[in-house]
Design an enzyme around this catalytic site. Structure first.
Site, PDB file in Angstrom:
ATOM      1  N   TYR A 132       0.833  -1.212   0.000  1.00 16.85           N
ATOM      2  CA  TYR A 132       0.000   0.000   0.000  1.00 16.85           C
ATOM      3  C   TYR A 132       0.870   1.266   0.000  1.00 16.85           C
ATOM      4  O   TYR A 132       1.678   1.478   0.909  1.00 16.85           O
ATOM      5  CB  TYR A 132      -0.902  -0.007   1.231  1.00 16.85           C
ATOM      6  CG  TYR A 132      -2.066   0.941   1.139  1.00 16.85           C
ATOM      7  CD1 TYR A 132      -3.228   0.575   0.482  1.00 16.85           C
ATOM      8  CD2 TYR A 132      -2.003   2.212   1.702  1.00 16.85           C
ATOM      9  CE1 TYR A 132      -4.307   1.443   0.405  1.00 16.85           C
ATOM     10  CE2 TYR A 132      -3.077   3.087   1.626  1.00 16.85           C
ATOM     11  CZ  TYR A 132      -4.229   2.689   0.973  1.00 16.85           C
ATOM     12  OH  TYR A 132      -5.290   3.553   0.885  1.00 16.85           O
ATOM     13  N   TYR A 177      -0.551   4.172 -10.732  1.00 14.19           N
ATOM     14  CA  TYR A 177      -1.604   3.441 -11.454  1.00 14.19           C
ATOM     15  C   TYR A 177      -2.930   4.156 -11.235  1.00 14.19           C
ATOM     16  O   TYR A 177      -3.482   4.774 -12.134  1.00 14.19           O
ATOM     17  CB  TYR A 177      -1.659   1.983 -10.986  1.00 14.19           C
ATOM     18  CG  TYR A 177      -2.773   1.186 -11.641  1.00 14.19           C
ATOM     19  CD1 TYR A 177      -2.765   0.967 -13.018  1.00 14.19           C
ATOM     20  CD2 TYR A 177      -3.818   0.656 -10.899  1.00 14.19           C
ATOM     21  CE1 TYR A 177      -3.796   0.250 -13.631  1.00 14.19           C
ATOM     22  CE2 TYR A 177      -4.839  -0.058 -11.499  1.00 14.19           C
ATOM     23  CZ  TYR A 177      -4.821  -0.262 -12.859  1.00 14.19           C
ATOM     24  OH  TYR A 177      -5.832  -0.961 -13.464  1.00 14.19           O
TER      25      TYR A 177
END
Lengths: 140, 234
Positions: free
Chosen positions: B129, B177
């Site tokens: 993360y 992304y």
């Protein structure tokens, strides 16, 4: 200071009303467990050390030290545009609890961990005064 | 940074790592390659985070089909197996954190590895993360991929690149992304599945048989770790 009305203002709740009312009087309150003596902040309905529900409000010394900090350079909304850059810090109070607050009256380049600070209050509205911290003056 | 000597360049290396992969991913939001200098020269948002140390603002969503291993055998797609999972929860507000450099990823990772019967050295590809660059370094260390204080040098030396020992955030991550908010980690999961199926195109990690996905919520408060594998990893 002007233009606080569009900022994120606290909404006092049953568990925090006493705290915000004291801020309005420029007094910083924290909780103390009457069973084990532990101080805590932010307020809870029980002691985070011994789970007792016997937590009372007590007046804090208002003195502490900066543990770590950041300098906010991008305003979170237009209401904060006039404030940037400003220092947000984790402050360890003399009584032990750590609280997040703003450090004012301090150049962003001057703040450092371990710096001694004391509480001060900014009146943001008729009802709300925000606790902030300022460098402890040398005469203290 | 004060305690371990982590530098702005170490943080920037995390952003560059994500962008390198994103440049190989046709679906990534930000694909133009960046350098360490680009990160350091981007405007400061809140010290020590420059603009490029911060994740994106995106729209998006992802889904997975979860079923029993037995039923999955009849599906047309090659199944990927859940080998272990773990959670760890530290605090509600960051002011109450027991430490600012060690998180509950320690507990979530330990639980996931124990269930999978694996250790960090068994992982072929990791999706960690990456809401902000320093978070990745703390998680890499807490999950056991590096010793405390060493993740900055680990990423900066290329260990998380496609030819490194631990390819990481191979879709480009939340930094490059996309980051649509709550579904953020779902893309770590779908990317891990794509890698284990060998469907990751130019960013495919060679012979990836195991993957780790780590998600985090709150302000370093709540952590969840998944370990996935191909059939041979069962």
């Amino acid at each position: 200071m002007t233009g606080h009305s569009q900022k994120f203002l606290p909404q006092p709740q049953p568990g925090t009303e006493t705290y915000w009312n004291a801020c309005r009087q420029h007094e910083l309150l924290i909780q103390r467990c009457s069973e084990c003596g532990t101080h805590q902040f932010y307020p809870r309905i029980f002691c985070t050390s011994c789970s007792s529900k016997a937590v009372d409000w007590v007046s804090a010394s208002g003195h502490g030290k900066v543990l770590t900090w950041t300098v906010v350079r991008r305003a979170v909304s237009a209401a904060y545009a006039a404030d940037v850059p400003y220092i947000i810090a984790l402050i360890e109070l003399q009584e032990g609890p750590v609280m997040m607050s703003k450090v004012s009256s301090c150049e962003p380049e001057s703040v450092c961990s371990g710096m001694a600070v004391e509480v001060s209050f900014e009146d943001w509205s008729e009802q709300v005064s925000m606790p902030v911290f300022i460098p402890t003056s040398s005469k203290d | 940074m004060d305690r371990y000597g982590t530098t702005p360049e170490h943080l920037a290396a995390v952003a560059v790592n994500g962008r390198n992969y994103a440049s190989l991913n046709p679906h990534a939001q930000m694909r133009e390659p960046i350098s360490i200098a680009d990160v350091l020269n981007s405007r400061m948002i809140a010290d020590p985070l420059h603009l490029l140390d911060c994740s994106l603002v995106s729209d998006g969503g992802a889904a997975v089909v979860l079923t029993s291993a037995e039923r999955a055998k009849d599906f047309p797609q090659r199944p990927v197996y859940l080998l272990g999972f773990g959670e760890g929860h530290g605090h509600e507000h960051i002011s109450q954190a027991r430490s600012l450099t060690t998180s509950a990823a320690v507990e979530s990772g330990r639980r996931a590895f124990r269930m999978a019967g694996m250790g960090p050295g068994d992982i072929d590809v990791a999706q960690i993360y990456d809401c902000f660059t320093p978070v990745v370094l703390i998680e890499l260390e807490d999950l056991g991929f590096c010793n405390k204080g060493e993740a900055g040098a680990f990423v900066a030396s290329g260990e998380t690149a496609l030819d490194g020992s631990l390819p990481m955030n191979t879709n480009g991550g939340l930094l490059s992304y996309c980051h649509p908010g709550n579904p953020g980690s779902m893309f770590g999961l779908t990317e891990a599945v794509a890698q284990l199926r060998g469907e990751a195109g130019e960013r495919q990690v060679k012979s990836a048989e195991t993957a780790l996905v780590h998600g985090q919520g709150g302000i370093m408060s709540s952590h969840a770790t998944l370990i996935l594998g191909q059939e041979q990893a069962l």
